[in-house]
Scaffold this motif. Structure first.
Motif, PDB file in Angstrom:
ATOM      1  N   SER A   8     -31.028 -23.701   6.008  1.00  0.00           N
ATOM      2  CA  SER A   8     -31.906 -25.171   6.187  1.00  0.00           C
ATOM      3  C   SER A   8     -32.694 -25.622   4.345  1.00  0.00           C
ATOM      4  CB  SER A   8     -33.446 -25.682   7.015  1.00  0.00           C
ATOM      5  OG  SER A   8     -34.490 -24.874   7.478  1.00  0.00           O
ATOM      6  N   VAL A  55     -16.139 -18.949  10.618  1.00  0.00           N
ATOM      7  CA  VAL A  55     -16.835 -18.789   9.079  1.00  0.00           C
ATOM      8  C   VAL A  55     -17.619 -18.761   8.113  1.00  0.00           C
ATOM      9  CG1 VAL A  55     -16.078 -20.784   7.145  1.00  0.00           C
ATOM     10  CG2 VAL A  55     -14.881 -20.227   8.420  1.00  0.00           C
ATOM     11  N   TYR A  56     -18.987 -19.837   9.678  1.00  0.00           N
ATOM     12  CA  TYR A  56     -20.595 -19.794   8.826  1.00  0.00           C
ATOM     13  C   TYR A  56     -21.088 -18.687   8.739  1.00  0.00           C
ATOM     14  CZ  TYR A  56     -19.840 -24.731   8.298  1.00  0.00           C
ATOM     15  OH  TYR A  56     -20.306 -25.929   7.735  1.00  0.00           O
ATOM     16  N   THR A  71     -27.440 -32.781   4.477  1.00  0.00           N
ATOM     17  CA  THR A  71     -27.660 -32.814   2.873  1.00  0.00           C
ATOM     18  C   THR A  71     -28.134 -33.821   2.773  1.00  0.00           C
ATOM     19  OG1 THR A  71     -25.753 -31.355   2.341  1.00  0.00           O
ATOM     20  CG2 THR A  71     -26.807 -32.408   0.442  1.00  0.00           C
ATOM     21  N   TRP A  95     -25.446 -19.737   4.844  1.00  0.00           N
ATOM     22  CA  TRP A  95     -26.015 -20.937   5.741  1.00  0.00           C
ATOM     23  C   TRP A  95     -27.749 -21.310   5.929  1.00  0.00           C
ATOM     24  CZ3 TRP A  95     -24.542 -23.836  10.365  1.00  0.00           C
ATOM     25  CH2 TRP A  95     -24.536 -25.466  10.246  1.00  0.00           C
ATOM     26  N   PHE A 111     -29.614 -20.581   9.603  1.00  0.00           N
ATOM     27  CA  PHE A 111     -29.056 -20.902  10.176  1.00  0.00           C
ATOM     28  C   PHE A 111     -27.278 -20.124  10.097  1.00  0.00           C
ATOM     29  CE2 PHE A 111     -30.252 -25.764   9.201  1.00  0.00           C
ATOM     30  CZ  PHE A 111     -30.822 -25.516  10.271  1.00  0.00           C
ATOM     31  N   THR A 133     -14.049 -30.274   7.983  1.00  0.00           N
ATOM     32  CA  THR A 133     -14.977 -29.607   8.637  1.00  0.00           C
ATOM     33  C   THR A 133     -15.822 -29.031   7.396  1.00  0.00           C
ATOM     34  OG1 THR A 133     -13.935 -29.027   9.626  1.00  0.00           O
ATOM     35  CG2 THR A 133     -16.666 -29.031   9.763  1.00  0.00           C
ATOM     36  N   GLY A 134     -14.642 -28.505   6.351  1.00  0.00           N
ATOM     37  CA  GLY A 134     -14.551 -27.677   4.853  1.00  0.00           C
ATOM     38  C   GLY A 134     -16.704 -26.997   4.798  1.00  0.00           C
ATOM     39  N   CYS A 135     -17.158 -26.489   3.755  1.00  0.00           N
ATOM     40  CA  CYS A 135     -17.927 -25.820   3.684  1.00  0.00           C
ATOM     41  C   CYS A 135     -18.905 -26.319   3.162  1.00  0.00           C
ATOM     42  CB  CYS A 135     -17.867 -24.721   3.067  1.00  0.00           C
ATOM     43  SG  CYS A 135     -17.518 -22.874   3.966  1.00  0.00           S
ATOM     44  N   SER A 136     -19.240 -27.637   3.855  1.00  0.00           N
ATOM     45  CA  SER A 136     -20.596 -28.597   2.996  1.00  0.00           C
ATOM     46  C   SER A 136     -21.862 -28.554   4.515  1.00  0.00           C
ATOM     47  CB  SER A 136     -20.048 -29.548   3.029  1.00  0.00           C
ATOM     48  OG  SER A 136     -19.618 -30.352   3.848  1.00  0.00           O
ATOM     49  N   ASP A 137     -23.106 -28.534   3.550  1.00  0.00           N
ATOM     50  CA  ASP A 137     -24.078 -28.773   4.674  1.00  0.00           C
ATOM     51  C   ASP A 137     -24.415 -30.201   4.793  1.00  0.00           C
ATOM     52  OD1 ASP A 137     -26.815 -28.771   5.556  1.00  0.00           O
ATOM     53  OD2 ASP A 137     -27.243 -27.408   5.023  1.00  0.00           O
ATOM     54  N   ILE A 182     -23.662 -23.836   0.352  1.00  0.00           N
ATOM     55  CA  ILE A 182     -22.968 -23.128   1.334  1.00  0.00           C
ATOM     56  C   ILE A 182     -22.501 -22.394   0.521  1.00  0.00           C
ATOM     57  CG2 ILE A 182     -22.316 -22.522   3.580  1.00  0.00           C
ATOM     58  CD1 ILE A 182     -23.285 -24.960   4.434  1.00  0.00           C
ATOM     59  N   ALA A 217     -30.712 -30.587  10.117  1.00  0.00           N
ATOM     60  CA  ALA A 217     -29.431 -30.019   9.286  1.00  0.00           C
ATOM     61  C   ALA A 217     -28.372 -30.397   9.825  1.00  0.00           C
ATOM     62  CB  ALA A 217     -29.640 -28.759   9.931  1.00  0.00           C
ATOM     63  N   SER A 276     -28.871 -26.439   0.105  1.00  0.00           N
ATOM     64  CA  SER A 276     -28.138 -27.818   0.588  1.00  0.00           C
ATOM     65  C   SER A 276     -27.148 -26.576   0.032  1.00  0.00           C
ATOM     66  CB  SER A 276     -28.119 -29.107   0.128  1.00  0.00           C
ATOM     67  OG  SER A 276     -28.899 -28.734  -0.857  1.00  0.00           O
ATOM     68  N   VAL A 332     -12.783 -25.742  16.894  1.00  0.00           N
ATOM     69  CA  VAL A 332     -12.448 -25.525  15.250  1.00  0.00           C
ATOM     70  C   VAL A 332     -14.376 -25.736  15.053  1.00  0.00           C
ATOM     71  CG1 VAL A 332     -13.951 -27.732  13.599  1.00  0.00           C
ATOM     72  CG2 VAL A 332     -11.542 -28.030  14.390  1.00  0.00           C
TER      73      VAL A 332
END
Lengths: 300, 437
Positions: A51, A43-44, B27, A49, A268, B20-24, A56, B94, A54, A36
């Motif tokens: 700081s 992906v990121y 938040t 993304w 990030f 996991t998705g795409c969320s921070d 992305i 974060a 919020s 993962v």
């Protein structure tokens, strides 16, 4: 027929002894902590993304274009490669020399082997900070040199924009040489005594024996040691962070230090992109290096 | 069997990905609206509050915590986050880890870096605001018209720390009131065989003060507003000129010979011993001097004056040890308790605090302790008419100091320093979604 039956019975029993679902706990850990993160890394790297906000959002190859148009990434990659090659050379030279020196199983040698293995289990940051103190202009190393030559010595070992990377690579190699030594020792032990004896009867001296027989027969150990030292030090961070923080003048700024700095700025996604670049570089480098080293083993 | 196994593996991987998705994960909760401020002595038995502090600020709250725990029955735990502190805190936040309170640099750029509107409690109508000396009340801690940080000690000021004895021995008796006389004095000192300035390029972070003090007048004239709007760049004459001047002074030989390898500790020792006459530094430098000498010796040897091109305007730069922020943790009781601790800190506990810390009081009703060193009083006096530093006024804080250290080591030219800083600034501004980038 009888043999077949026993065989299939055996397989069946082995199956029921070790059902496949026993793998699940290990697999879960592998997926959660390895697959993962690696996939998220991919992906990121294509998002924005940071700081600062919020949300992305998908950002396409924006991170890649801005990173490659800015020379810092390429410089950090270059520094990382130079560092890795230097570490691979020093660590293997030191490790092999130690293994040859401490080859015989005497009581003293056993104790000395343990002594040389201790740095391997020490914290890398601790090693870095100790060396930083030793290598300061008014540090212990200059003190010792000064005492030997009877003059005041103030060499800034960690202050040269040309040579500091070599010094730091030596420190890295010093920390890990015990591991290389151990593997070379194991390799030396596997060499058939008959071969050595035959060589001795043929009148080969120690150097010829080493060059023509023992070193070629150490090929698997060399493969493992060179590959792990080279690829492992590509991911180097702790020792360099503790000794130079990437200085002087950015000449020891490994990619990981650059990533750490970028992450610390709150960027990030950019940091993720860099670590993806590092991952790909290591992967691309790993295949030819390991292939070449394995090829050397064909003599066996 | 093999196929089934493969399907299971694929499913597991896909499932984990979806999760996991795409969320921070950083938040924060979205609670808004006015908040109540509990009385300073409200009972908090059974409540545990966590304060994050850096290695150089983890003992600062000791006296306050002792008083607060006794008064309210709460338990307060200080957790030291290792250096580099700001990066450590940002990384933790974060990934969703938050304390109740943390020491934090109260500047716009650093509040932005914590995503203040999402993660921090607004402190707009805090009960202690009217106790501040009027000129210090709104000096910092505010982002987009919302107050997020509580200032507890005087922000650092960039200026010149000098050795009084070296000045006296070389016949310098008048205060240096402008840039030209400042440099002339340095050149005279050099002719007399004294090292005028001491810089610590091995530790890097102090290198930016020389550039920033030169920008004080421009900063008063809105330089950082223009930089924030991308109307002016680091590569334009104002900032790049300051970098070139700095380089020129180093090449002229006005600095210590071991500038490349000298450290922060070396700098303190050198100024105290009179090996150099001056150092452009901030308050933490004086803290370093205090670890080397007592107040009497410091009063006798060390002085401070602010400097800018036009005169004696200081450049202020609040740092992490000057202020605290309160986090939105999602637990209303603990959030209120955190506000209560701040009320006590800057309320009934403030007198004890300035005494325990031997520091200058920010409040009209609380006296500064008598044995605060003179240099610190001079720093505090210069604060009222000082201007903000890059950290205080720019929306992002690029690694100018690293690039300047690179310049001193010889791997970057002044032009490259300005370019690298501008590129990083743009990157950060873009990530913030700032207009014009």
């Amino acid at each position: 027929m009888t043999a077949n039956i026993t065989l299939s019975k055996g397989t069946a029993r082995r199956r029921s002894d070790h059902p496949l679902w026993f793998l699940i706990p290990a697999l879960v850990i592998l997926v959660v902590f390895f697959f993962v993160p690696t996939l998220s890394n991919f992906v990121y790297a294509f998002t924005d993304w940071s700081s600062f906000k919020s949300a992305i959002n998908f950002a396409g190859i924006d991170n890649f274009t801005s990173l490659f148009s800015n020379g810092t990434l390429l410089n950090a990659l270059k520094v990382t490669l130079v560092y890795a090659v230097l570490v691979a050379i020093f660590q293997n030279l030191f490790g092999l020399a130690l293994a040859l020196l401490l080859e015989r199983d005497t009581r003293v040698n056993r104790a000395v082997r343990v002594a040389f293995f201790i740095p391997v289990i020490m914290s890398a940051l601790a090693v870095g900070y100790i060396f930083q103190a030793l290598l300061k202009p008014d540090g212990a190393l200059n003190g010792i040199i000064g005492a030997l030559f009877g003059t005041e010595v103030a060499i800034p070992w960690l202050g040269s924009t040309t040579w500091t990377i070599v010094v730091v690579a030596v420190v890295h190699a010093w920390k890990w040489m015990g591991l290389s030594m151990l593997i070379y020792l194991a390799g030396l032990k596997t060499i058939d005594e008959d071969v050595l004896e035959a060589a001795r009867l043929d009148g080969a001296n120690r150097w010829t024996m080493f060059r023509s027989i023992r070193f070629p027969l150490l090929a698997p150990a060399v493969t493992f040691n060179v590959a792990t030292a080279l690829l492992g030090s590509m991911n180097g961070f702790d020792i360099v962070q503790a000794t130079t923080e990437g200085g002087p003048g950015g000449t020891t700024e490994l990619l990981n230090i650059f990533i750490f700095r970028t992450f610390g700025q709150g960027l990030f996604a950019q940091a993720t992109t860099m670590s993806l670049v590092l991952f790909l570089t290591v992967t691309i480098l790993a295949f030819p290096v390991i292939r070449f080293l394995r090829k050397r083993e064909d003599v066996l | 069997m093999k196929n089934k196994f493969r399907t299971a593996l694929a499913l597991a991987a896909a499932g984990a990905l979806t999760l996991t998705g795409c969320s921070d994960p950083g938040t924060g909760t979205d609670s808004s609206g006015p908040v109540d401020w509990p009385a300073q002595d409200a009972d908090l038995s059974g409540t545990t509050l966590t304060i994050w502090a850096a290695q150089n600020s983890n003992t600062v709250p000791d006296s306050v915590i002792a008083g607060f725990e006794e008064l309210t029955g709460a338990e307060v735990e200080v957790v030291t986050i290792p250096d580099p502190y700001e990066q450590g805190v940002q990384t933790k936040v974060a990934t969703g880890d938050k304390p109740d309170l943390a020491f934090w640099q109260p500047t716009a750029s650093q509040l932005t870096a914590l995503n203040a509107s999402q993660n921090l409690q607004p402190l707009d109508d805090a009960p202690w605001l009217d106790s501040y000396k009027p000129e210090l009340r709104d000096i910092t801690g505010i982002l987009d018209d919302t107050r997020y940080a509580a200032l507890i000690t005087t922000p650092a000021v960039e200026g010149v720390y000098y050795n009084k004895e070296v000045f006296a021995a070389n016949g310098i008796t008048e205060t240096l009131t402008d840039w030209d006389s400042f440099l002339q004095t340095a050149r005279d000192l050099k002719d007399d065989g004294v090292t005028p300035f001491y810089e610590m390029a091995a530790d890097r972070w102090g290198t930016q003060w020389w550039v920033q003090v030169q920008l004080a007048d421009a900063a008063a004239d809105g330089l950082w507003d223009r930089v924030n709007a991308n109307e002016e760049k680091f590569t334009d004459p104002t900032i790049q000129g300051a970098i070139e001047t700095y380089q020129g002074l180093i090449e002229e030989g006005l600095f210590n010979e071991d500038i490349k390898t000298a450290t922060f500790e070396d700098q303190g020792a050198a100024l105290l011993a009179g090996d150099a006459a001056m150092a452009v530094q901030v308050n933490s430098f004086f803290g370093q001097l205090q670890s080397l000498a007592d107040t009497a010796e410091l009063d006798q040897k060390i002085g401070f004056f602010p400097i800018s091109p036009s005169g004696n305007v200081g450049t202020f730069i609040p740092d992490q040890s000057n202020a605290l922020v309160a986090f939105k943790t999602g637990d209303a009781d603990r959030e209120a308790a955190a506000r209560q601790l701040l009320s006590y800190w800057l309320g009934d506990g403030y007198g004890d605090f300035v005494n325990a810390q031997q520091t200058v009081s920010l409040q009209t009703g609380v006296e500064t302790p008598a044995d605060v060193p003179e240099a610190l009083l001079a720093v505090s006096d210069s604060l009222a008419d000082s201007v903000g530093s890059m950290q205080a006024l720019a929306i992002a804080n690029p690694d100018l100091y690293i690039f300047l250290a690179d310049m001193i080591q010889g791997t970057k030219t002044p032009t490259e320093v300005a370019e690298a800083t501008q590129a990083q600034f743009e990157e950060l501004a873009k990530a913030q979604g700032a207009e014009g980038f």
